[in-house]
Write a protein that holds these residues in place. Structure first.
Motif, PDB file in Angstrom:
ATOM      1  N   GLU A  16      11.111 -35.938  50.603  1.00 24.42           N
ATOM      2  CA  GLU A  16      11.515 -35.415  49.297  1.00 24.42           C
ATOM      3  C   GLU A  16      10.323 -34.832  48.542  1.00 24.42           C
ATOM      4  OE1 GLU A  16      14.516 -34.894  47.986  1.00 24.42           O
ATOM      5  OE2 GLU A  16      15.430 -35.671  49.817  1.00 24.42           O
ATOM      6  N   ARG A  17       9.192 -35.518  48.597  1.00 28.95           N
ATOM      7  CA  ARG A  17       7.987 -35.028  47.916  1.00 28.95           C
ATOM      8  C   ARG A  17       7.508 -33.713  48.531  1.00 28.95           C
ATOM      9  NH1 ARG A  17       4.778 -38.820  44.865  1.00 28.95           N
ATOM     10  NH2 ARG A  17       2.934 -37.684  45.560  1.00 28.95           N
ATOM     11  N   LEU A  18       7.517 -33.641  49.859  1.00 28.96           N
ATOM     12  CA  LEU A  18       7.100 -32.417  50.535  1.00 28.96           C
ATOM     13  C   LEU A  18       8.074 -31.279  50.259  1.00 28.96           C
ATOM     14  CD1 LEU A  18       5.929 -33.826  53.988  1.00 28.96           C
ATOM     15  CD2 LEU A  18       4.495 -33.120  52.057  1.00 28.96           C
ATOM     16  N   SER A  19       9.348 -31.595  50.268  1.00 32.46           N
ATOM     17  CA  SER A  19      10.371 -30.596  49.989  1.00 32.46           C
ATOM     18  C   SER A  19      10.210 -30.045  48.570  1.00 32.46           C
ATOM     19  CB  SER A  19      11.759 -31.203  50.174  1.00 32.46           C
ATOM     20  OG  SER A  19      12.757 -30.249  49.968  1.00 32.46           O
ATOM     21  N   TYR A  20       9.977 -30.928  47.605  1.00 31.71           N
ATOM     22  CA  TYR A  20       9.746 -30.519  46.221  1.00 31.71           C
ATOM     23  C   TYR A  20       8.519 -29.608  46.146  1.00 31.71           C
ATOM     24  CZ  TYR A  20       8.484 -30.790  41.292  1.00 31.71           C
ATOM     25  OH  TYR A  20       8.144 -30.475  40.003  1.00 31.71           O
ATOM     26  N   ALA A  21       7.458 -29.983  46.850  1.00 24.79           N
ATOM     27  CA  ALA A  21       6.230 -29.197  46.838  1.00 24.79           C
ATOM     28  C   ALA A  21       6.465 -27.796  47.405  1.00 24.79           C
ATOM     29  CB  ALA A  21       5.136 -29.921  47.626  1.00 24.79           C
ATOM     30  N   VAL A  22       7.218 -27.703  48.483  1.00 27.62           N
ATOM     31  CA  VAL A  22       7.510 -26.405  49.088  1.00 27.62           C
ATOM     32  C   VAL A  22       8.341 -25.547  48.134  1.00 27.62           C
ATOM     33  CG1 VAL A  22       8.785 -25.247  50.944  1.00 27.62           C
ATOM     34  CG2 VAL A  22       7.310 -27.190  51.472  1.00 27.62           C
ATOM     35  N   GLU A  23       9.362 -26.155  47.509  1.00 27.10           N
ATOM     36  CA  GLU A  23      10.259 -25.410  46.632  1.00 27.10           C
ATOM     37  C   GLU A  23       9.572 -24.924  45.367  1.00 27.10           C
ATOM     38  OE1 GLU A  23      13.556 -27.985  45.907  1.00 27.10           O
ATOM     39  OE2 GLU A  23      14.194 -27.950  47.997  1.00 27.10           O
ATOM     40  N   THR A  24       8.689 -25.731  44.797  1.00 24.94           N
ATOM     41  CA  THR A  24       8.091 -25.406  43.503  1.00 24.94           C
ATOM     42  C   THR A  24       6.670 -24.862  43.591  1.00 24.94           C
ATOM     43  OG1 THR A  24       7.219 -27.645  43.173  1.00 24.94           O
ATOM     44  CG2 THR A  24       9.466 -27.182  42.369  1.00 24.94           C
ATOM     45  N   GLY A  25       5.995 -25.113  44.707  1.00 25.52           N
ATOM     46  CA  GLY A  25       4.602 -24.718  44.822  1.00 25.52           C
ATOM     47  C   GLY A  25       3.660 -25.684  44.128  1.00 25.52           C
ATOM     48  N   LYS A  26       4.218 -26.834  43.723  1.00 23.24           N
ATOM     49  CA  LYS A  26       3.424 -27.846  43.021  1.00 23.24           C
ATOM     50  C   LYS A  26       3.723 -29.224  43.585  1.00 23.24           C
ATOM     51  CE  LYS A  26       3.624 -25.387  38.639  1.00 23.24           C
ATOM     52  NZ  LYS A  26       4.051 -25.452  37.247  1.00 23.24           N
ATOM     53  N   GLU A  36      -2.284 -22.863  52.288  1.00 25.24           N
ATOM     54  CA  GLU A  36      -2.357 -23.649  53.522  1.00 25.24           C
ATOM     55  C   GLU A  36      -1.542 -24.940  53.395  1.00 25.24           C
ATOM     56  OE1 GLU A  36      -5.658 -25.763  56.447  1.00 25.24           O
ATOM     57  OE2 GLU A  36      -6.337 -24.432  54.841  1.00 25.24           O
ATOM     58  N   GLN A  37      -1.639 -25.608  52.245  1.00 26.36           N
ATOM     59  CA  GLN A  37      -0.865 -26.823  52.020  1.00 26.36           C
ATOM     60  C   GLN A  37       0.629 -26.520  52.028  1.00 26.36           C
ATOM     61  OE1 GLN A  37      -2.679 -27.957  48.276  1.00 26.36           O
ATOM     62  NE2 GLN A  37      -3.578 -29.774  49.224  1.00 26.36           N
ATOM     63  N   ARG A  38       1.017 -25.427  51.378  1.00 20.97           N
ATOM     64  CA  ARG A  38       2.434 -25.068  51.314  1.00 20.97           C
ATOM     65  C   ARG A  38       2.977 -24.772  52.713  1.00 20.97           C
ATOM     66  NH1 ARG A  38       5.041 -21.292  46.633  1.00 20.97           N
ATOM     67  NH2 ARG A  38       7.127 -22.141  46.818  1.00 20.97           N
ATOM     68  N   SER A  39       2.199 -24.083  53.504  1.00 21.97           N
ATOM     69  CA  SER A  39       2.599 -23.769  54.876  1.00 21.97           C
ATOM     70  C   SER A  39       2.748 -25.043  55.711  1.00 21.97           C
ATOM     71  CB  SER A  39       1.574 -22.835  55.511  1.00 21.97           C
ATOM     72  OG  SER A  39       1.918 -22.562  56.840  1.00 21.97           O
ATOM     73  N   SER A  40       1.789 -25.950  55.583  1.00 24.36           N
ATOM     74  CA  SER A  40       1.851 -27.218  56.332  1.00 24.36           C
ATOM     75  C   SER A  40       3.034 -28.061  55.886  1.00 24.36           C
ATOM     76  CB  SER A  40       0.554 -28.005  56.145  1.00 24.36           C
ATOM     77  OG  SER A  40      -0.524 -27.315  56.705  1.00 24.36           O
ATOM     78  N   CYS A  41       3.265 -28.101  54.576  1.00 19.80           N
ATOM     79  CA  CYS A  41       4.403 -28.866  54.046  1.00 19.80           C
ATOM     80  C   CYS A  41       5.721 -28.289  54.545  1.00 19.80           C
ATOM     81  CB  CYS A  41       4.386 -28.868  52.522  1.00 19.80           C
ATOM     82  SG  CYS A  41       3.095 -29.878  51.793  1.00 19.80           S
TER      83      CYS A  41
END
Length: 94
Positions: A16-26, A36-41
């Motif tokens: 859920e945390r990774l999904s949130y990060a991908v969706e929001t960029g934060k 790079e973090q967004r791509s890995s997530c």
């Protein structure tokens, strides 16, 4: 890191945390992800979905690694079949 190890140790909360990060960029704390973090997530989210997503939503990775697309008609049918409870709160209730 080994993909199998990643998938076996990733909890739904981490997903859920990774999904949130991908969706929001934060990250949930509000700090921005690097590209790079967004791509890995995003890769981790897709791998997790390919293993655990038994009820794939429109344009997600379904269990088994297949991309799942649903039409508008399928989505309308899916959401109309579910009862939705709406809570209405007035300012005085707060």
């Amino acid at each position: 890191m080994d993909i199998e190890h990643l998938l076996n140790t990733m909890t739904p909360e981490v997903y859920e945390r990774l999904s949130y990060a991908v969706e929001t960029g934060k990250w949930p704390d509000g700090s921005a992800l690097s590209q790079e973090q967004r791509s890995s997530c995003m890769q981790a989210v897709m791998l997790y979905q390919s293993r655990h997503n038994t009820e794939a939503q429109h344009m997600t990775i379904a269990a088994g690694g297949e991309i799942s697309f649903k039409s508008k008609a399928e989505l309308k049918k899916q959401f109309s079949a579910k009862e939705v409870d709406i809570v209405r709160v007035s300012e005085s209730d707060l």
